[in-house]
Structure formats: structure tokens, C-alpha cells
Scaffold this motif. Structure first.
Motif, PDB file in Angstrom:
ATOM      1  N   VAL A 441       0.834  -1.205   0.000  1.00 30.49           N
ATOM      2  CA  VAL A 441       0.000   0.000   0.000  1.00 30.49           C
ATOM      3  C   VAL A 441       0.868   1.254   0.000  1.00 30.49           C
ATOM      4  O   VAL A 441       0.579   2.231  -0.701  1.00 30.49           O
ATOM      5  CB  VAL A 441      -0.941   0.000   1.224  1.00 30.49           C
ATOM      6  CG1 VAL A 441      -1.714   1.313   1.314  1.00 30.49           C
ATOM      7  CG2 VAL A 441      -1.912  -1.174   1.148  1.00 30.49           C
ATOM      8  N   GLY A 442       1.951   1.227   0.774  1.00 34.50           N
ATOM      9  CA  GLY A 442       2.834   2.393   0.851  1.00 34.50           C
ATOM     10  C   GLY A 442       3.488   2.718  -0.479  1.00 34.50           C
ATOM     11  O   GLY A 442       3.570   3.889  -0.880  1.00 34.50           O
ATOM     12  N   VAL A 443       3.954   1.695  -1.183  1.00 40.18           N
ATOM     13  CA  VAL A 443       4.562   1.914  -2.506  1.00 40.18           C
ATOM     14  C   VAL A 443       3.540   2.520  -3.460  1.00 40.18           C
ATOM     15  O   VAL A 443       3.827   3.480  -4.184  1.00 40.18           O
ATOM     16  CB  VAL A 443       5.109   0.588  -3.078  1.00 40.18           C
ATOM     17  CG1 VAL A 443       5.512   0.766  -4.544  1.00 40.18           C
ATOM     18  CG2 VAL A 443       6.304   0.117  -2.263  1.00 40.18           C
ATOM     19  N   ALA A 444       2.340   1.971  -3.454  1.00 38.35           N
ATOM     20  CA  ALA A 444       1.284   2.488  -4.335  1.00 38.35           C
ATOM     21  C   ALA A 444       0.949   3.931  -3.990  1.00 38.35           C
ATOM     22  O   ALA A 444       0.764   4.777  -4.883  1.00 38.35           O
ATOM     23  CB  ALA A 444       0.042   1.609  -4.230  1.00 38.35           C
ATOM     24  N   ARG A 445       0.882   4.242  -2.696  1.00 37.36           N
ATOM     25  CA  ARG A 445       0.516   5.592  -2.277  1.00 37.36           C
ATOM     26  C   ARG A 445       1.587   6.611  -2.675  1.00 37.36           C
ATOM     27  O   ARG A 445       1.272   7.704  -3.157  1.00 37.36           O
ATOM     28  CB  ARG A 445       0.272   5.608  -0.774  1.00 37.36           C
ATOM     29  CG  ARG A 445      -0.159   6.967  -0.244  1.00 37.36           C
ATOM     30  CD  ARG A 445      -0.629   6.882   1.192  1.00 37.36           C
ATOM     31  NE  ARG A 445      -1.907   6.196   1.306  1.00 37.36           N
ATOM     32  CZ  ARG A 445      -2.123   5.112   2.007  1.00 37.36           C
ATOM     33  NH1 ARG A 445      -1.128   4.540   2.683  1.00 37.36           N
ATOM     34  NH2 ARG A 445      -3.335   4.557   2.073  1.00 37.36           N
ATOM     35  N   VAL A 446       2.852   6.256  -2.479  1.00 35.26           N
ATOM     36  CA  VAL A 446       3.947   7.181  -2.811  1.00 35.26           C
ATOM     37  C   VAL A 446       4.023   7.410  -4.315  1.00 35.26           C
ATOM     38  O   VAL A 446       4.113   8.551  -4.787  1.00 35.26           O
ATOM     39  CB  VAL A 446       5.287   6.633  -2.281  1.00 35.26           C
ATOM     40  CG1 VAL A 446       6.455   7.466  -2.825  1.00 35.26           C
ATOM     41  CG2 VAL A 446       5.306   6.649  -0.760  1.00 35.26           C
ATOM     42  N   LEU A 447       3.973   6.326  -5.090  1.00 36.92           N
ATOM     43  CA  LEU A 447       4.102   6.459  -6.541  1.00 36.92           C
ATOM     44  C   LEU A 447       2.894   7.147  -7.169  1.00 36.92           C
ATOM     45  O   LEU A 447       3.031   7.835  -8.190  1.00 36.92           O
ATOM     46  CB  LEU A 447       4.288   5.078  -7.171  1.00 36.92           C
ATOM     47  CG  LEU A 447       5.595   4.351  -6.828  1.00 36.92           C
ATOM     48  CD1 LEU A 447       5.659   3.013  -7.554  1.00 36.92           C
ATOM     49  CD2 LEU A 447       6.801   5.194  -7.185  1.00 36.92           C
ATOM     50  N   SER A 448       1.730   6.982  -6.565  1.00 41.14           N
ATOM     51  CA  SER A 448       0.526   7.603  -7.133  1.00 41.14           C
ATOM     52  C   SER A 448       0.566   9.124  -7.048  1.00 41.14           C
ATOM     53  O   SER A 448      -0.169   9.809  -7.764  1.00 41.14           O
ATOM     54  CB  SER A 448      -0.726   7.074  -6.422  1.00 41.14           C
ATOM     55  OG  SER A 448      -0.761   7.506  -5.070  1.00 41.14           O
ATOM     56  N   LYS A 449       1.414   9.654  -6.159  1.00 40.07           N
ATOM     57  CA  LYS A 449       1.518  11.103  -5.999  1.00 40.07           C
ATOM     58  C   LYS A 449       2.493  11.745  -6.977  1.00 40.07           C
ATOM     59  O   LYS A 449       2.623  12.972  -7.013  1.00 40.07           O
ATOM     60  CB  LYS A 449       1.925  11.430  -4.561  1.00 40.07           C
ATOM     61  CG  LYS A 449       0.871  11.025  -3.530  1.00 40.07           C
ATOM     62  CD  LYS A 449       1.308  11.342  -2.116  1.00 40.07           C
ATOM     63  CE  LYS A 449       0.239  10.924  -1.110  1.00 40.07           C
ATOM     64  NZ  LYS A 449       0.643  11.205   0.294  1.00 40.07           N
ATOM     65  N   ILE A 450       3.200  10.916  -7.737  1.00 42.97           N
ATOM     66  CA  ILE A 450       4.129  11.455  -8.736  1.00 42.97           C
ATOM     67  C   ILE A 450       3.334  12.112  -9.865  1.00 42.97           C
ATOM     68  O   ILE A 450       2.387  11.523 -10.393  1.00 42.97           O
ATOM     69  CB  ILE A 450       5.018  10.334  -9.306  1.00 42.97           C
ATOM     70  CG1 ILE A 450       5.900   9.748  -8.196  1.00 42.97           C
ATOM     71  CG2 ILE A 450       5.879  10.851 -10.454  1.00 42.97           C
ATOM     72  CD1 ILE A 450       6.757   8.594  -8.655  1.00 42.97           C
TER      73      ILE A 450
END
Length: 492
Positions: A441-450
Motif C-alpha cells: 500500500v505504501g509503494v502504491a501511495r507514494v508512486l501515485s503522488k508522482i
């Protein structure tokens, strides 16, 4: 049977289904196909050339595809058509309801004399219903209509529901439970186990980790909020939320290992039985059915002592599923994406892995990059055609996440099973399970903000998308042919 004959038959059948799904075919087309079959067989009988057998098989399979789809699309009088508008119906819930943030979808079977029809009820979250409930629903009965999606594409909702045999729906009717406990006993047991499993996950895990755990372990997506769903879709990770062939393979292999002390026939039979039961319990989606059919073919090959050809298994799985329900070929995105991803994994991944020979093999990095790029290459054109969007960081997201999915799946499964019987052990298991799920979930959340992680590119025409797949297939064929010639030249 030689693989090339299997491919000619399956491709011909799928072409016939696709043609009849898109247009009404005249009687002359059926006659022409029959004539071509006769001509091909006659020429083969005179010249004994295998190429004419392939032509005959292709035309014969195409004819069967046309006939099968004509039969499936044949319109029959619906007794519910006379009740369109405000009405009251009574039916039995025939599947586990699907939950979203604000509603639940319940499919009921309505009987009239000897006829039965399915109706989709979209109701509020409470009260919740289960398989086997007899319901009385009062509201406006209507036929499904196409609608515009958030990305601006038109979704043929009527055809999508028709593949499940649903031609009518009710939106937020007044629903009354008449009785409980009906339905097939085996289905009731399996669905009860599924509900217990999901409840255990939600009792021990926070959100959205609990929903993610249900998705990667048994394909349960109930309760995932739109924000989280959009986040995974934005970074190209939405596929991990649904059940994959990997899950079924792991389950079947684990059962056969546990039954290894039994005679070979009983061990393989046990694995096959568990595959079927697990597929039913998970809702029998197109992805699960495709994977289970391939797993069953693999088990059958082991029983017969034959070499397992995964490409031929995929072709047979696709042909068998479409023969059973021709509507899924063009109107079931799950089936389409599952087939394309598996095809890319089988045929393109090995090519890319040889191209990425300089990538390190530590943590299976080379294999992960090759398999991810292969599946994305075959899936992205279809996704763009359906959504008009493409994720620019999908490869990076998948490389970072996929190695942890088997571990997260393992802990989720163990937690769901053991935690249901021994709650205290469920508390202990929740810590490692939460850790690995939180990483995903953390990886998805961080990358989605790019910025520009996902961009809208518009919806291309079917001709453009088809051209892309033709180019991909030609490239794979030429690459494999070149490799084969190189191997032959080295021998001499």
C-alpha cells in the motif's frame, strides 16, 4: 493432437464467435464455410498436404463458432419483460453479494412456471443478504443501459451483464427477506467459509490492508474504497487486488504435497477437487476459471503421463470458456485481460529475459522485470482501448511490489484460516501480515503522488489496437524463428 491443429481450431472458433457477436451473419456465410471445409478436405484427400487440413479445421471451427454464438444470442421471450416498470418480484439469491462503499449487488433467480431468469438488485449495505436467501423486492424493474465512465468512455453495461445471463435490474428496491437457508448445500458451506475467512481478515487487519489481503488470497474485493482503488489503478497495480492463476497454482500444489503419501491417482484427484472447490468459493471469475482450467489440464497431463504444454493449455482453456459462454470473448474485460497477460507471460517474457541478460538475478530482479514488462505490454493496449488512460510508472511499481506479493499472500491465507479457529494466533499473525501489506500500500501511495503517473491518451480505434497486437505477434514469431534457426546452425 499436434499443437498447430489445436491452435487452428481454437483461433477459428474464436473468430467465428467474434464475428457473430459483432454482426448478424447471413445464411450464405454458413454455407460458404461448409463449402470451404469440404473443398479443403477434398484437396487434402487428393494431395495429402497438412496445410489443407489446417484450412479445413479453421473453417470448420469458425462455422462452429458462428453456430454456437447464434444459439447463445437467440432471443427468447422473457416473462419479466411484461413486468417492466413498478412491480414486485420474488427470487432466491444464487451467488454471494458483491459489496462496494455504499451498496451491495445481489443476483436473484426468479422462477415462473418452468422458466427461470436472473435479476440484479442494487441495494443499500444493510441489511446484508447471503446465498440461499429468498427475497421479495418491490421497485422499478428495468433493462440495463450503457453509461459514460469517469474517463469518458462508453461502457456497454447491458452486454456486460448479459454474459452472466442478467437482462433486468432493480435500483434500490424495497427488499424483504422471506426465508433463509435455501440453495445448494455445498455452495452454502463454501460461501460460509469464504465469509468467515474475510471476516477474520477484517477483524485483525486495518484498512485498506484487510481488503487487499482478501483480494490477493481469495479474490474478495468487497469494501475497497474508490480512493484506494483509483490509487492502485493509477500506478498499474490494480491487477494484484484480484485473484490470479498464481493463487490457484499454489493451492493445488500445496494440497498435492500434503497428499503425497497417498497413491498417485488419489493425490492428483485431491488436487483437482480442491481446484474446483476453491474456484467456486472465490466466485468463479473469468480469471479464476481460466487459471483453474489450466491447472486441471496440467493435473490431467500428469495423470496421463503426457508433457504439459502451457501454450496449448491456455488455448484450450480460452476455447473451452468461450464455448461455454460466447459472450465473454468481447464483453468480459476480466477474461480478456487475464488471457492477454498470461499469453504475454508465456511467449514474451522468455524473450525479454534474454534481452535483459545484464540485469542481476538477485531477488529475481531480471525475471520480475521481464515478466512484468511482458504482461504489461500485452495488457496496456487493451486497457487504453477501454479506459483511455495509461500508467507511466506501472513497470517501476510492479518491480517494487511483485516480489513481496507471494509472502503477503502466504501470511494472509494463514491468518484467514488459523485466525478463524484460534483468535490469539490470529493476533500474532496479524503483525507480519500487516507489515507486508502495508509495504504494498505504501509503494502504491507514494508512486501515485508522482505527477503524470497516469495520463489520459484518448481511446484509440479498434483497428489501431488490433494492429498493435498483430505487430507484437509478428515480432514474437520472428524472434522465435530466428532463435530456432540459430540453434540449428550451431549444431552443424
Amino acid at each position: 493432437m499436434s499443437s498447430i491443429f489445436v491452435y487452428a481450431s481454437v483461433v477459428g472458433f474464436l473468430v467465428g464467435v467474434a464475428v457473430r457477436s459483432l454482426m448478424v451473419v447471413s445464411l450464405w456465410v454458413y454455407i460458404l464455410c461448409g463449402v470451404l471445409v469440404c473443398i479443403a478436405l477434398l484437396i487434402f484427400w487428393l494431395n495429402r498436404k497438412k496445410s489443407w487440413v489446417l484450412v479445413g479445421l479453421f473453417c470448420w471451427a469458425l462455422l462452429l463458432g458462428l453456430i454456437r454464438t447464434q444459439y447463445a444470442f437467440a432471443e427468447s421471450a422473457s416473462f419479466l419483460d411484461t413486468q417492466i416498470g413498478q412491480t414486485t418480484i420474488e427470487g432466491v439469491v444464487i451467488d454471494e453479494p458483491a459489496f462496494s462503499e455504499k451498496s451491495q449487488k445481489v443476483v436473484v433467480e426468479v422462477a415462473h412456471d418452468t422458466k427461470k431468469e436472473k435479476v440484479l438488485l442494487i441495494t443499500s449495505l444493510y441489511p446484508d443478504f447471503v446465498y440461499g436467501d429468498a427475497l421479495r423486492a418491490s421497485g422499478v424493474l428495468k433493462t440495463p443501459e450503457a453509461f459514460m465512465t469517469d474517463t469518458g468512455t462508453m461502457f456497454d453495461y447491458a452486454s456486460y451483464l448479459a454474459k452472466e445471463g442478467i437482462a433486468h435490474q432493480m435500483l434500490y428496491p424495497k427488499v424483504e427477506t422471506i426465508s433463509r437457508g435455501g440453495g445448494n448445500f455445498l455452495y452454502k458451506v463454501l460461501f460460509s467459509l469464504r465469509r468467515t475467512f474475510i471476516k477474520t481478515l477484517h477483524d485483525h487487519l486495518p484498512e485498506p490492508q484487510a481488503t487487499l489481503a482478501g483480494g490477493i488470497s481469495i479474490g474478495a474485493q468487497d469494501g475497497m474504497d474508490k480512493e484506494t482503488s483509483d490509487m492502485f489503478r493509477r500506478v498499474g497495480l490494480i491487477h494484484i487486488v484480484v485473484l490470479s492463476g498464481y493463487n490457484i497454482t499454489v493451492v493445488a500444489d500445496g494440497v498435492m504435497r500434503m497428499l503425497a503419501f497417498l497413491p498417485r491417482s488419489l493425490m492428483l484427484s485431491g488436487g483437482a477437487l480442491v481446484v474446483v472447490l476453491f474456484t467456486i468459493m472465490t466466485g468463479a471469475s473469468a480469471t479464476a476459471v481460466r487459471a483453474s482450467i489450466m491447472a486441471l489440464i496440467a493435473i490431467l497431463a500428469r495423470v496421463l503421463g503426457e508433457k504439459y504444454d502451457i501454450s496449448r493449455a491456455l488455448a484450450l482453456a480460452a476455447g473451452g470458456m468461450v464455448a461455454f459462454n460466447p459472450r465473454i470473448l468481447l464483453f468480459d474485460p476480466s477474461f480478456q485481460l487475464s488471457f492477454l497477460a498470461t499469453f504475454g507471460l508465456i511467449h514474451l517474457s522468455p524473450i525479454l529475459e534474454r534481452m535483459f541478460v545484464r540485469l542481476p538475478t538477485v531477488f529475481a530482479l531480471r525475471q520480475t522485470v521481464a515478466s512484468t514488462l511482458a504482461t504489461q505490454t500485452f495488457v496496456v493496449p487493451m486497457l487504453v482501448w477501454k479506459t483511455g488512460q495509461v500508467s507511466l510508472i506501472s513497470l517501476l511499481a510492479n518491480v517494487l511490489v511483485l516480489p513481496s506479493i507471494p509472502i503477503a499472500m502466504f501470511f494472509s491465507g494463514v491468518l484467514g484460516v488459523i485466525g478463524s479457529f484460534v483468535p490469539i494466533l490470529g493476533v500474532v499473525l496479524s503483525f507480519p501480515t500487516t507489515f507486508f501489506l502495508s509495504y504494498v500500500v505504501g509503494v502504491a501511495r507514494v508512486l501515485s503522488k508522482i505527477p503524470f503517473a497516469s495520463v489520459e491518451v484518448g481511446v484509440p480505434s479498434a483497428m489501431v489496437v488490433g494492429g498493435v497486437y498483430v505487430v507484437l505477434l509478428l515480432w514474437i514469431w520472428m524472434t522465435k524463428s530466428s532463435k530456432h534457426k540459430t540453434q540449428i546452425s550451431k549444431k552443424f
